[in-house]
Design a protein around this motif. Structure first.
Motif, mmCIF file in Angstrom:
data_model
loop_
_atom_site.group_PDB
_atom_site.id
_atom_site.type_symbol
_atom_site.label_atom_id
_atom_site.label_comp_id
_atom_site.label_asym_id
_atom_site.label_seq_id
_atom_site.Cartn_x
_atom_site.Cartn_y
_atom_site.Cartn_z
ATOM 1 N N GLY A 198 0.828 -1.208 0.000
ATOM 2 C CA GLY A 198 0.000 0.000 0.000
ATOM 3 C C GLY A 198 0.858 1.251 0.000
ATOM 4 O O GLY A 198 0.669 2.165 -0.815
ATOM 5 N N LEU A 246 2.681 1.747 -3.302
ATOM 6 C CA LEU A 246 1.817 2.295 -4.366
ATOM 7 C C LEU A 246 1.702 3.816 -4.224
ATOM 8 O O LEU A 246 1.885 4.564 -5.187
ATOM 9 C CB LEU A 246 0.430 1.643 -4.306
ATOM 10 C CG LEU A 246 -0.607 2.166 -5.299
ATOM 11 C CD1 LEU A 246 -0.140 1.939 -6.720
ATOM 12 C CD2 LEU A 246 -1.952 1.493 -5.096
ATOM 13 N N LEU A 304 3.042 6.731 -6.803
ATOM 14 C CA LEU A 304 2.145 7.755 -7.338
ATOM 15 C C LEU A 304 2.764 9.133 -7.126
ATOM 16 O O LEU A 304 2.724 9.997 -8.007
ATOM 17 C CB LEU A 304 0.777 7.680 -6.654
ATOM 18 C CG LEU A 304 -0.081 6.468 -7.002
ATOM 19 C CD1 LEU A 304 -1.347 6.460 -6.163
ATOM 20 C CD2 LEU A 304 -0.425 6.442 -8.478
ATOM 21 N N ARG A 353 3.970 11.775 -9.928
ATOM 22 C CA ARG A 353 3.325 13.092 -9.880
ATOM 23 C C ARG A 353 4.364 14.210 -9.934
ATOM 24 O O ARG A 353 4.204 15.189 -10.635
ATOM 25 C CB ARG A 353 2.496 13.179 -8.603
ATOM 26 C CG ARG A 353 2.078 14.558 -8.179
ATOM 27 C CD ARG A 353 0.955 15.089 -9.056
ATOM 28 N NE ARG A 353 0.530 16.400 -8.605
ATOM 29 C CZ ARG A 353 1.065 17.533 -9.023
ATOM 30 N NH1 ARG A 353 2.055 17.521 -9.904
ATOM 31 N NH2 ARG A 353 0.624 18.691 -8.560
ATOM 32 N N TYR A 354 5.413 14.068 -9.153
ATOM 33 C CA TYR A 354 6.390 15.150 -9.076
ATOM 34 C C TYR A 354 7.596 14.892 -9.981
ATOM 35 O O TYR A 354 8.606 15.561 -9.870
ATOM 36 C CB TYR A 354 6.816 15.371 -7.620
ATOM 37 C CG TYR A 354 5.638 15.770 -6.782
ATOM 38 C CD1 TYR A 354 5.054 17.025 -6.946
ATOM 39 C CD2 TYR A 354 5.062 14.890 -5.867
ATOM 40 C CE1 TYR A 354 3.937 17.395 -6.217
ATOM 41 C CE2 TYR A 354 3.941 15.261 -5.135
ATOM 42 C CZ TYR A 354 3.387 16.510 -5.314
ATOM 43 O OH TYR A 354 2.276 16.873 -4.608
ATOM 44 N N LEU A 376 -4.005 13.162 -0.123
ATOM 45 C CA LEU A 376 -3.295 12.413 -1.170
ATOM 46 C C LEU A 376 -4.003 12.551 -2.516
ATOM 47 O O LEU A 376 -3.359 12.764 -3.546
ATOM 48 C CB LEU A 376 -3.178 10.939 -0.784
ATOM 49 C CG LEU A 376 -2.240 10.639 0.377
ATOM 50 C CD1 LEU A 376 -2.355 9.185 0.803
ATOM 51 C CD2 LEU A 376 -0.803 10.945 -0.017
ATOM 52 N N HIS A 399 -3.320 16.054 -3.901
ATOM 53 C CA HIS A 399 -1.962 16.404 -4.314
ATOM 54 C C HIS A 399 -1.350 15.450 -5.326
ATOM 55 O O HIS A 399 -0.501 15.848 -6.114
ATOM 56 C CB HIS A 399 -1.069 16.549 -3.087
ATOM 57 C CG HIS A 399 -1.366 17.800 -2.313
ATOM 58 N ND1 HIS A 399 -0.932 19.037 -2.708
ATOM 59 C CD2 HIS A 399 -2.120 18.001 -1.215
ATOM 60 C CE1 HIS A 399 -1.385 19.955 -1.870
ATOM 61 N NE2 HIS A 399 -2.111 19.348 -0.950
ATOM 62 N N LEU A 400 -1.755 14.176 -5.309
ATOM 63 C CA LEU A 400 -1.149 13.240 -6.268
ATOM 64 C C LEU A 400 -1.798 13.347 -7.641
ATOM 65 O O LEU A 400 -1.233 12.919 -8.636
ATOM 66 C CB LEU A 400 -1.246 11.807 -5.755
ATOM 67 C CG LEU A 400 -0.478 11.528 -4.469
ATOM 68 C CD1 LEU A 400 -0.654 10.084 -4.045
ATOM 69 C CD2 LEU A 400 1.008 11.830 -4.658
ATOM 70 N N ARG A 401 -3.024 13.915 -7.677
ATOM 71 C CA ARG A 401 -3.710 14.119 -8.953
ATOM 72 C C ARG A 401 -3.793 12.849 -9.794
ATOM 73 O O ARG A 401 -3.527 12.867 -10.997
ATOM 74 C CB ARG A 401 -3.033 15.213 -9.780
ATOM 75 C CG ARG A 401 -3.233 16.585 -9.190
ATOM 76 C CD ARG A 401 -2.475 17.606 -9.985
ATOM 77 N NE ARG A 401 -2.259 18.806 -9.197
ATOM 78 C CZ ARG A 401 -3.078 19.858 -9.234
ATOM 79 N NH1 ARG A 401 -4.116 19.858 -10.001
ATOM 80 N NH2 ARG A 401 -2.826 20.899 -8.479
ATOM 81 N N VAL A 402 -4.098 11.733 -9.158
ATOM 82 C CA VAL A 402 -4.391 10.508 -9.903
ATOM 83 C C VAL A 402 -5.792 10.088 -9.508
ATOM 84 O O VAL A 402 -6.316 10.568 -8.496
ATOM 85 C CB VAL A 402 -3.398 9.368 -9.586
ATOM 86 C CG1 VAL A 402 -2.172 9.494 -10.442
ATOM 87 C CG2 VAL A 402 -3.058 9.328 -8.139
ATOM 88 N N PRO A 403 -6.424 9.204 -10.280
ATOM 89 C CA PRO A 403 -7.789 8.794 -9.926
ATOM 90 C C PRO A 403 -7.867 8.338 -8.469
ATOM 91 O O PRO A 403 -7.006 7.602 -7.992
ATOM 92 C CB PRO A 403 -8.063 7.645 -10.885
ATOM 93 C CG PRO A 403 -7.188 7.913 -12.057
ATOM 94 C CD PRO A 403 -5.960 8.577 -11.509
ATOM 95 N N ILE A 433 -7.311 4.636 -7.381
ATOM 96 C CA ILE A 433 -5.978 4.062 -7.200
ATOM 97 C C ILE A 433 -5.368 4.502 -5.877
ATOM 98 O O ILE A 433 -4.768 3.709 -5.146
ATOM 99 C CB ILE A 433 -5.091 4.439 -8.400
ATOM 100 C CG1 ILE A 433 -5.686 3.815 -9.665
ATOM 101 C CG2 ILE A 433 -3.666 3.981 -8.202
ATOM 102 C CD1 ILE A 433 -4.963 4.166 -10.920
ATOM 103 N N VAL A 434 -5.568 5.793 -5.520
ATOM 104 C CA VAL A 434 -5.045 6.275 -4.246
ATOM 105 C C VAL A 434 -5.679 5.503 -3.092
ATOM 106 O O VAL A 434 -4.983 5.044 -2.174
ATOM 107 C CB VAL A 434 -5.332 7.784 -4.079
ATOM 108 C CG1 VAL A 434 -4.924 8.253 -2.692
ATOM 109 C CG2 VAL A 434 -4.601 8.575 -5.141
ATOM 110 N N GLY A 445 -4.503 2.053 -2.481
ATOM 111 C CA GLY A 445 -3.248 2.122 -1.721
ATOM 112 C C GLY A 445 -3.477 2.356 -0.247
ATOM 113 O O GLY A 445 -2.917 1.663 0.607
ATOM 114 N N THR A 446 -4.363 3.316 0.087
ATOM 115 C CA THR A 446 -4.563 3.603 1.509
ATOM 116 C C THR A 446 -5.342 2.474 2.195
ATOM 117 O O THR A 446 -5.136 2.209 3.367
ATOM 118 C CB THR A 446 -5.291 4.946 1.728
ATOM 119 O OG1 THR A 446 -6.490 4.965 0.955
ATOM 120 C CG2 THR A 446 -4.426 6.112 1.327
#
Lengths: 346, 339
Positions: free
Chosen positions: A305, A308, A312, A316-317, B128, B131-135, B138-139, B142-143
């Motif tokens: 977890g 991942l 990401l 992103r950065y 997250l 700031h990560l700007r992903v769908p 998916i975040v 992970g959490t």
């Protein structure tokens, strides 16, 4: 692309080498002895095939993702075991049984994937909702067919060879996986359909105006993803002798993790097969390393977890690009505007 | 209703019933629910006994609280699959803490603690995702694994079978009582009232506050909402924080209701909850949906999960039915937009 190093690729190679070195050092060499390497390699294909499916769906863009992979793999295995097992005896006709088993499982996978594609392209369901629904549907069908029990496939010689055999010291299943990955990777990079898929993921609106047959491409993409899940089902059956509807509980996360670690962008249009392969092996090495350190399964889930989320953030950065350009490697110049685009899109 | 619908949407064509359904998809959910209940009741009259209905009400609370949280996120165009892990962590962490360190902790403090931890974890999600700007799918996958891994690695894996008395008592406070066919006393616990209360609160936030407007605006089009001056960051933090807080509340109620705390519970029911929200008429791409629809969707899923077996449908079919419902309802909602 020639002459320039993809920072993702460099990073993945270094990660693989790094984990191997750490493992070898911590275990006094046992970690990299041929037996252990073989055992690790034979564990890559199941997840690797599912990750390729996730990658293809992600590349197609527009929120593309395939969450039904492991459910479909289990359904394919269960269906093939019941159907073929009911008609052909694994002991009397091992070759026929194995071939029929493989064909049935891949066909079920292909059909299930095509259902995903047809629903997404035809009725306009979002990929998340569609594959969540079919994930439940496929799992449910596997439960109904098998009555919730494990189904034995027996161990006919050819299937056994696929699961546990080696060719020139390399596990057969790993070779099969590499062959399939190479085929799809080349198709993605060198055939018109593959290039169209990448373009469609980059900009679906432009693709529509360019006259791409988007519906057909989506159906084909998800069908291939499904067929790969079916193949994963065959390998699962070959390695475990049993198939069951709830096999591989955390495979969904790990397949997505492999794809994200390989630099596949969830917003679509980007993904390299060589990176996916290296990402899959890196994850397997790490998993085996954690296993060697005798870490609990729960901690491993925690690690996946966090990993991942970490990747990401790296994507992103553009941390890898920044790092490689600082120490003198030239990051691909066309990578920079692409990352900027992605950032403003969200 | 049909005249209203045609007055406001003159461009839509088709049968008046279709027009009403297009405007009020929760009516479709209601029809499904009534049809399903009629089917089960016809197959097995025991369904209409108070004992069964009490069981359904009890089972709706936790899934309904989850669904309201997910709905708020879905309305803003996101999705969350980590809420069950948050609920499990809050439930087990707080229960274990109370058992070991403060057995006499007053019940309101226990609840506040669980909600606060849920809120904190939800804010982590929101941070997250922003700031990560992903769908967000998916975040939150992970959490989900991170939170669950934290729970099982560092907090514990052993069932707590004896709850602290104040929690145990709370689960037993009766709103109504009845007697089952076997002669046992069956209660409708007081805590079922929490679901309507939270539903009203959610409705109020979404329909009567500027924040609610902002949430639907972001769900409709994030780019436009940002240009209108809505602060995406605070909206992301709010929706995930709210869902996290509701997950914390649902977790502690789950423990009180079952009179035990099992750290392996809850995780795995995400799809049922998302199904409830989608069946209630909220589009997964955001910007639509109603609280009434979500509550109806919750009841639908609870009925499917709990009483299909009463109608003679084997429990092995449960997943197939819910999966098929998701796909049918999802396709229906999409076509509603086209109509």
């Amino acid at each position: 692309m020639k002459g320039r190093l993809d920072p993702q690729l460099v990073f993945l190679v270094l990660t693989n080498v790094g984990i191997l070195a750490a493992g070898a050092w911590a275990s006094g060499g046992v970690f990299i002895d041929p037996y252990n390497l073989q055992s690790m390699a034979s564990q890559v294909p199941e997840l690797g095939l599912l990750a390729i499916g996730v990658m293809l769906a992600m590349i197609s863009g527009n929120g593309g993702i395939d969450l039904s992979g492991i459910a479909l793999a289990n359904l394919a295995g269960v269906t093939a075991a019941l159907l073929v097992g009911g008609m052909i005896s694994a002991d009397d006709a091992p070759l026929l049984f194995s071939v029929a088993f493989g064909i049935t499982a891949v066909a079920v996978g292909l059909a299930g994937g095509a259902v995903n594609g047809l629903l997404i392209a035809g009725s306009g369901l979002t990929p998340i909702l569609c594959t969540l629904g079919t994930q439940l549907l496929f799992t449910g069908l596997a439960v109904v067919l098998s009555n919730g029990r494990a189904v034995s496939t027996g161990s006919p010689a050819p299937l056994e060879e696929l699961g546990n055999g080696t060719f020139l010291q390399v596990p057969t299943s790993f070779l099969l996986f590499i062959a399939v990955a190479a085929l799809i990777g080349m198709g993605l990079r060198f055939t018109p359909s593959g290039i169209r898929l990448l373009l469609m993921g980059t900009n679906p609106v432009a693709a529509r105006f360019a006259g791409f047959a988007q519906g057909r491409m989506l159906v084909a993409t998800y069908a291939i993803s499904g067929a790969l899940a079916g193949l994963a089902g065959v390998i699962i059956a070959a390695r475990n002798v049993n198939v069951k509807w709830d096999y591989g509980g955390s495979y969904l996360l790990i397949a997505i993790l492999i794809a994200v670690m390989a630099g596949v962008k969830p917003e679509g249009g980007h993904g390299r097969m060589i990176c996916l392969l290296l990402s899959a092996t890196a994850l397997q090495l790490l998993s085996s390393f954690l296993n060697f350190l005798d870490v609990s399964n729960f901690f491993r889930d925690l690690a996946w977890g966090l990993l991942l989320l970490f990747f990401l953030a790296i994507i992103r950065y553009d941390a890898l690009g920044a790092l490689t350009s600082r120490i003198g490697w030239r990051a691909r110049p066309e990578g920079a505007p692409a990352a900027g685009d992605a950032a403003t899109k969200g | 209703m049909s005249t209203l619908a045609s007055a406001y949407t003159p461009s839509t064509t088709g049968h008046p019933v279709r027009q009403v359904l297009a405007r009020r998809p929760e009516l479709f959910t209601l029809m499904l629910l009534v049809a399903l209940c009629a089917f089960v009741a016809a197959a097995n009259p025991d369904f209409l006994r108070l004992a069964t209905l009490f069981d359904l009400a009890r089972a709706s609370v936790v899934i309904g609280l989850f669904a309201l949280g997910v709905f708020v996120i879905l309305a803003a165009g996101g999705i969350d699959v980590s809420f069950t892990a948050i609920a499990a962590l809050c439930m087990y962490g707080v229960t274990k803490g109370v058992v070991e360190f403060a057995p006499g902790l007053p019940l309101p403090v226990v609840f506040t603690l669980s909600i606060a931890i849920g809120l904190g974890l939800g804010l982590v999600n929101g941070f997250l995702v922003h700031h990560l700007r992903v769908p967000s799918l998916i975040v939150t996958i992970g959490t989900q694994y991170t939170f669950r891994g934290l729970l099982l690695t560092f907090i514990g894996t052993i069932w707590i079978t004896t709850l602290p008395p104040q929690m145990d008592d709370f689960g037993k406070v009766a709103l109504l009582t009845t007697t089952s066919s076997q002669g046992a006393t069956i209660i409708l616990p007081l805590f079922v009232l929490i679901l309507p209360a939270v539903a009203v609160l959610t409705w109020w936030i979404l329909r009567r506050t500027l924040l609610g407007r902002a949430i639907f605006a972001v769900g409709g089009s994030p780019a436009v909402a940002e240009r209108l001056g809505y602060d995406l960051r605070s909206i992301h933090l709010f929706i995930f924080g709210y869902a996290g807080a509701l997950a914390g509340l649902a977790g502690i109620i789950h423990a009180c209701s079952n009179r035990q705390a099992n750290p392996f519970d809850l995780v795995g029911s995400e799809i049922d909850v998302i199904a409830a929200v989608v069946l209630g008429g909220a589009r997964i791409t955001g910007g639509t949906g109603t609280v009434v629809g979500v509550v109806l969707g919750t009841l639908l899923v609870v009925v499917i999960n709990n009483v299909l077996i009463m109608a003679g449908v084997p429990s092995t079919w449960q997943r197939v039915v819910v999966g098929a419902f998701i796909l049918i309802a999802g396709a229906f909602m999409v076509n509603r937009r086209r109509a």
